[in-house]
Scaffold this motif. Structure first.
Motif, PDB file in Angstrom:
ATOM      1  N   ILE A  80       0.836  -1.201   0.000  1.00  0.00           N
ATOM      2  CA  ILE A  80       0.000   0.000   0.000  1.00  0.00           C
ATOM      3  C   ILE A  80       0.869   1.249   0.000  1.00  0.00           C
ATOM      4  CG2 ILE A  80      -1.693   1.320   1.326  1.00  0.00           C
ATOM      5  CD1 ILE A  80      -2.894  -1.289   2.276  1.00  0.00           C
ATOM      6  N   SER A  81       1.904   1.264   0.819  1.00  0.00           N
ATOM      7  CA  SER A  81       2.804   2.420   0.877  1.00  0.00           C
ATOM      8  C   SER A  81       3.458   2.661  -0.480  1.00  0.00           C
ATOM      9  CB  SER A  81       3.869   2.206   1.952  1.00  0.00           C
ATOM     10  OG  SER A  81       3.276   2.111   3.234  1.00  0.00           O
ATOM     11  N   HIS A  82       3.880   1.591  -1.132  1.00  0.00           N
ATOM     12  CA  HIS A  82       4.507   1.725  -2.452  1.00  0.00           C
ATOM     13  C   HIS A  82       3.512   2.277  -3.470  1.00  0.00           C
ATOM     14  CE1 HIS A  82       7.610   0.632  -5.447  1.00  0.00           C
ATOM     15  NE2 HIS A  82       6.567   0.443  -6.242  1.00  0.00           N
ATOM     16  N   ALA A  83       2.284   1.781  -3.430  1.00  0.00           N
ATOM     17  CA  ALA A  83       1.269   2.257  -4.380  1.00  0.00           C
ATOM     18  C   ALA A  83       0.968   3.733  -4.171  1.00  0.00           C
ATOM     19  CB  ALA A  83      -0.005   1.424  -4.230  1.00  0.00           C
ATOM     20  N   LEU A  84       0.917   4.195  -2.929  1.00  0.00           N
ATOM     21  CA  LEU A  84       0.651   5.610  -2.658  1.00  0.00           C
ATOM     22  C   LEU A  84       1.757   6.500  -3.206  1.00  0.00           C
ATOM     23  CD1 LEU A  84      -0.741   5.424   0.992  1.00  0.00           C
ATOM     24  CD2 LEU A  84      -2.025   5.780  -1.116  1.00  0.00           C
ATOM     25  N   GLU A  85       2.949   5.969  -3.327  1.00  0.00           N
ATOM     26  CA  GLU A  85       4.063   6.759  -3.844  1.00  0.00           C
ATOM     27  C   GLU A  85       4.175   6.695  -5.366  1.00  0.00           C
ATOM     28  OE1 GLU A  85       7.530   5.289  -1.934  1.00  0.00           O
ATOM     29  OE2 GLU A  85       7.033   6.099   0.043  1.00  0.00           O
ATOM     30  N   GLN A  86       3.793   5.555  -5.959  1.00  0.00           N
ATOM     31  CA  GLN A  86       4.116   5.327  -7.361  1.00  0.00           C
ATOM     32  C   GLN A  86       2.909   5.237  -8.290  1.00  0.00           C
ATOM     33  OE1 GLN A  86       7.211   5.394  -8.425  1.00  0.00           O
ATOM     34  NE2 GLN A  86       8.064   5.572  -6.359  1.00  0.00           N
ATOM     35  N   SER A 180      -9.705   4.606  -2.621  1.00  0.00           N
ATOM     36  CA  SER A 180      -9.984   3.567  -3.610  1.00  0.00           C
ATOM     37  C   SER A 180      -8.726   2.784  -3.947  1.00  0.00           C
ATOM     38  CB  SER A 180     -10.574   4.189  -4.880  1.00  0.00           C
ATOM     39  OG  SER A 180     -11.796   4.847  -4.600  1.00  0.00           O
ATOM     40  N   LEU A 181      -7.611   3.491  -4.079  1.00  0.00           N
ATOM     41  CA  LEU A 181      -6.350   2.810  -4.384  1.00  0.00           C
ATOM     42  C   LEU A 181      -5.965   1.861  -3.261  1.00  0.00           C
ATOM     43  CD1 LEU A 181      -3.779   2.387  -6.054  1.00  0.00           C
ATOM     44  CD2 LEU A 181      -2.811   4.397  -4.901  1.00  0.00           C
ATOM     45  N   ILE A 182      -6.072   2.317  -2.022  1.00  0.00           N
ATOM     46  CA  ILE A 182      -5.711   1.472  -0.877  1.00  0.00           C
ATOM     47  C   ILE A 182      -6.564   0.213  -0.852  1.00  0.00           C
ATOM     48  CG2 ILE A 182      -5.732   1.346   1.644  1.00  0.00           C
ATOM     49  CD1 ILE A 182      -5.002   4.322   1.671  1.00  0.00           C
ATOM     50  N   SER A 183      -7.877   0.372  -1.020  1.00  0.00           N
ATOM     51  CA  SER A 183      -8.757  -0.804  -0.983  1.00  0.00           C
ATOM     52  C   SER A 183      -8.531  -1.708  -2.189  1.00  0.00           C
ATOM     53  CB  SER A 183     -10.213  -0.360  -0.911  1.00  0.00           C
ATOM     54  OG  SER A 183     -10.579   0.374  -2.065  1.00  0.00           O
ATOM     55  N   ASP A 184      -8.225  -1.119  -3.353  1.00  0.00           N
ATOM     56  CA  ASP A 184      -7.962  -1.939  -4.539  1.00  0.00           C
ATOM     57  C   ASP A 184      -6.691  -2.757  -4.367  1.00  0.00           C
ATOM     58  OD1 ASP A 184     -10.217  -1.036  -5.785  1.00  0.00           O
ATOM     59  OD2 ASP A 184      -9.195   0.433  -7.061  1.00  0.00           O
ATOM     60  N   VAL A 185      -5.642  -2.150  -3.803  1.00  0.00           N
ATOM     61  CA  VAL A 185      -4.404  -2.897  -3.564  1.00  0.00           C
ATOM     62  C   VAL A 185      -4.669  -4.054  -2.601  1.00  0.00           C
ATOM     63  CG1 VAL A 185      -2.108  -2.781  -2.518  1.00  0.00           C
ATOM     64  CG2 VAL A 185      -2.856  -0.979  -4.061  1.00  0.00           C
ATOM     65  N   ALA A 186      -5.405  -3.780  -1.517  1.00  0.00           N
ATOM     66  CA  ALA A 186      -5.720  -4.838  -0.554  1.00  0.00           C
ATOM     67  C   ALA A 186      -6.555  -5.939  -1.199  1.00  0.00           C
ATOM     68  CB  ALA A 186      -6.441  -4.239   0.647  1.00  0.00           C
ATOM     69  N   SER A 187      -7.538  -5.558  -2.002  1.00  0.00           N
ATOM     70  CA  SER A 187      -8.400  -6.559  -2.643  1.00  0.00           C
ATOM     71  C   SER A 187      -7.616  -7.408  -3.633  1.00  0.00           C
ATOM     72  CB  SER A 187      -9.563  -5.864  -3.355  1.00  0.00           C
ATOM     73  OG  SER A 187     -10.376  -5.161  -2.440  1.00  0.00           O
ATOM     74  N   ARG A 188      -6.812  -6.770  -4.498  1.00  0.00           N
ATOM     75  CA  ARG A 188      -6.045  -7.537  -5.471  1.00  0.00           C
ATOM     76  C   ARG A 188      -5.028  -8.437  -4.768  1.00  0.00           C
ATOM     77  NH1 ARG A 188      -9.156  -4.559  -7.732  1.00  0.00           N
ATOM     78  NH2 ARG A 188     -10.424  -6.174  -6.780  1.00  0.00           N
ATOM     79  N   TYR A 189      -4.472  -7.973  -3.648  1.00  0.00           N
ATOM     80  CA  TYR A 189      -3.474  -8.772  -2.923  1.00  0.00           C
ATOM     81  C   TYR A 189      -4.102 -10.049  -2.380  1.00  0.00           C
ATOM     82  CZ  TYR A 189      -0.338 -10.204   0.852  1.00  0.00           C
ATOM     83  OH  TYR A 189       0.468 -10.925   1.697  1.00  0.00           O
ATOM     84  N   TYR A 190      -5.274  -9.935  -1.748  1.00  0.00           N
ATOM     85  CA  TYR A 190      -5.904 -11.127  -1.183  1.00  0.00           C
ATOM     86  C   TYR A 190      -6.491 -12.012  -2.268  1.00  0.00           C
ATOM     87  CZ  TYR A 190      -5.175  -9.197   3.434  1.00  0.00           C
ATOM     88  OH  TYR A 190      -4.585  -8.707   4.577  1.00  0.00           O
ATOM     89  N   GLU A 191      -6.906 -11.455  -3.384  1.00  0.00           N
ATOM     90  CA  GLU A 191      -7.346 -12.275  -4.511  1.00  0.00           C
ATOM     91  C   GLU A 191      -6.172 -13.060  -5.077  1.00  0.00           C
ATOM     92  OE1 GLU A 191      -9.048  -9.445  -7.126  1.00  0.00           O
ATOM     93  OE2 GLU A 191     -10.966  -9.314  -6.058  1.00  0.00           O
TER      94      GLU A 191
END
Length: 495
Positions: A80-86, A180-191
């Motif tokens: 999540i931290s990486h996605a918020l930066e990049q 939305s980005l945070i929840s999408d990263v979490a959702s894709r990770y658990y999927e």
């Protein structure tokens, strides 16, 4: 449009002073007023509770929890931290916010006089056909120029109000994109994790059934079983093996989706030792407090963005209404003029001018009235959009709560099914080895266990996704732009 010019009149000094003071007083009074409706927050009759209220606990509801205190998985937080930066979409939203902030400056500039410098030099020669003694002439001028449109009716202030609301709406849109980005990263990770685990379950099952197939072939060679049982073992082996290509494709596809969110082509996604779809208690807070529906108005960025859009359109109604009234302008200049550049600053070369004007509409074929009606209808549309956003948000929370409840019941039932299937397989294996049961009974038990284990992984995934959806529906956590990388250039606190 008709334009009237004010000229300097010759009157007694006392009369001029009195008229000037009266004019300035009237102008100041009018400048304190802004034509058009002042914004008032719409009254919304929200239900006092959600339809499916979860257990209430003390403290703020889960929608106000910072994402680091909600997503407790130590392997997910770095993603999540990486996605918020990049993340590239989020960077584009930050750029839009900065542009929205600058548009406020552009709009506010109309509230103040515009000051400039006018300088020119000219050398000319008249025609010998029209002048008996033509000679070259020079003219040089340097002056300061001031122009100002008085905001008597508040048009510029309404424009400033609208742009500031648009800026706040852009800020909330950035907050929404971040959540939305945070929840999408979490959702894709658990999927992705679910697919990896189902792939591992299938791989282990294929290896087990390959051993059973080899054993069946050996037993047939020794005359213990028939060829039919060998074929049955082969069918079970191929049935498990056929699941691997699809799962292999799905895990690659899901990993690519996650890399898009992370903003990198080749971000290394590797399963850590011991990582699995564990009980949600180890990955999320143990208790969920959903609060009351009225809290959505201050928690959900989409609701706040819709309200700011309504404020902007309400201000534009005022702008459209001012078009019915005259516009007052003042302009003037003070400088020097000379026919020689060396004498340009001579005290005898002083020039000045002062001009006041009124521009008023007389006939425009109904254009101003139509623009005013358009602005009112657009404001009404923004109000309806705001109400619809609140209504949608309310039922999104209810649907998320229903999904949360359903996943809780489903995971309990599926865990019991896996436990029963495991015991059934164990007993079938004992009976088969003791010659009491046939291989068909054992294969049937193993098939049921394989299906139950695959389904349990998916249900665990759905349980985690329902928690992510509920958290997002309740607001997704308070977002501070100061915590967002590269957003510090936007001075929000100073507004």
């Amino acid at each position: 449009m008709e334009k009237f010019m004010f000229k300097r009149s010759l009157s007694k000094p006392g009369q001029n002073r009195f008229r000037f003071i009266a004019l300035m007083g009237c102008t100041t009074f009018l400048a304190g007023c802004a034509i058009g409706p002042d914004y008032q927050q719409p009254e919304l009759t929200l239900p006092s509770q959600y339809h499916n209220e979860l257990q209430q606990v003390e403290g703020d509801n889960i929608g106000k929890t910072q994402w680091r205190n909600f997503y407790l998985d130590p392997h997910l937080q770095p993603l999540i931290s990486h996605a918020l930066e990049q993340n590239l979409d989020l960077e584009a939203m930050r750029s839009r916010l900065i542009a929205a902030r600058q548009r406020i400056t552009v709009t506010d500039a109309a509230l103040y006089p515009e000051v400039g410098i006018d300088a020119y030099g000219e050398r000319s020669l008249d025609s010998g056909l029209t002048n008996t003694d033509p000679s070259a002439e020079n003219e040089f001028s340097l002056s300061g120029v001031v122009s100002w449109e008085l905001d008597i009716w508040g048009a510029n202030r309404r424009r400033s109000e609208a742009e500031y609301a648009n800026f706040l709406s852009a800020q909330e849109s950035l907050n929404l994109a971040t959540i939305s980005l945070i929840s999408d990263v979490a959702s894709r990770y658990y999927e992705w994790l679910d697919i990896e685990q189902r792939y591992q379950i299938s791989t282990n099952t294929v290896a087990l059934r390959k051993k059973e197939l080899d054993l069946a072939r050996l037993r047939k060679e020794n005359g213990v079983i028939s060829g039919l049982e060998v074929r049955q073992a082969e069918v079970e082996y191929q049935s498990a093996k056929v699941t691997l290509p699809d799962l292999d494709f799905e895990r690659g596809e899901k990993a690519n989706q996650l890399r898009i969110l992370l903003g990198e082509f080749d971000y290394p996604l590797q399963l850590q030792t011991g990582v699995e779809l564990r009980s949600e208690g180890a990955l999320f807070p143990e208790q969920f407090n959903v609060g009351v529906p009225s809290e959505m108005l201050s928690q959900r960025p989409d609701v706040k963005a819709a309200e700011q859009a309504l404020i902007a359109m309400n201000a534009k109604v005022g702008v459209a209404k001012t078009a019915f009234f005259p516009k007052f302008t003042i302009s003037g200049s003070l400088g020097r003029e000379s026919d020689e550049l060396s004498n340009l600053l001579d005290s005898e070369g002083v020039t000045w001018s002062l001009l006041g004007g009124i521009t008023a509409p007389i006939f425009n074929a109904g254009s101003i009235s139509a623009q005013y009606e358009i602005a009112k209808e657009e404001s009404r549309q923004a109000l309806l959009a705001y109400r619809n956003t609140v209504l949608t948000a309310y039922f999104e929370v209810n649907d998320a709560m229903n999904s949360f409840r359903r996943s809780e019941l489903a995971i309990n039932a599926q865990q019991e099914l896996v436990a029963a299937s495991s015991e059934y397989t164990r007993l079938a294996g004992l009976r088969y080895r003791n010659g009491v049961a046939s291989s068909l009974d054992l294969m049937d038990a193993q098939r049921n266990l394989f299906s139950a284990e695959l389904a349990l992984s998916q249900i665990k995934r759905d349980r985690l996704l329902s928690m992510i959806t509920l958290y997002r529906a309740l607001g997704g956590g308070t977002i501070s732009l100061q915590n967002a990388p590269q957003a510090a250039a936007v001075d929000i606190e100073g507004e």
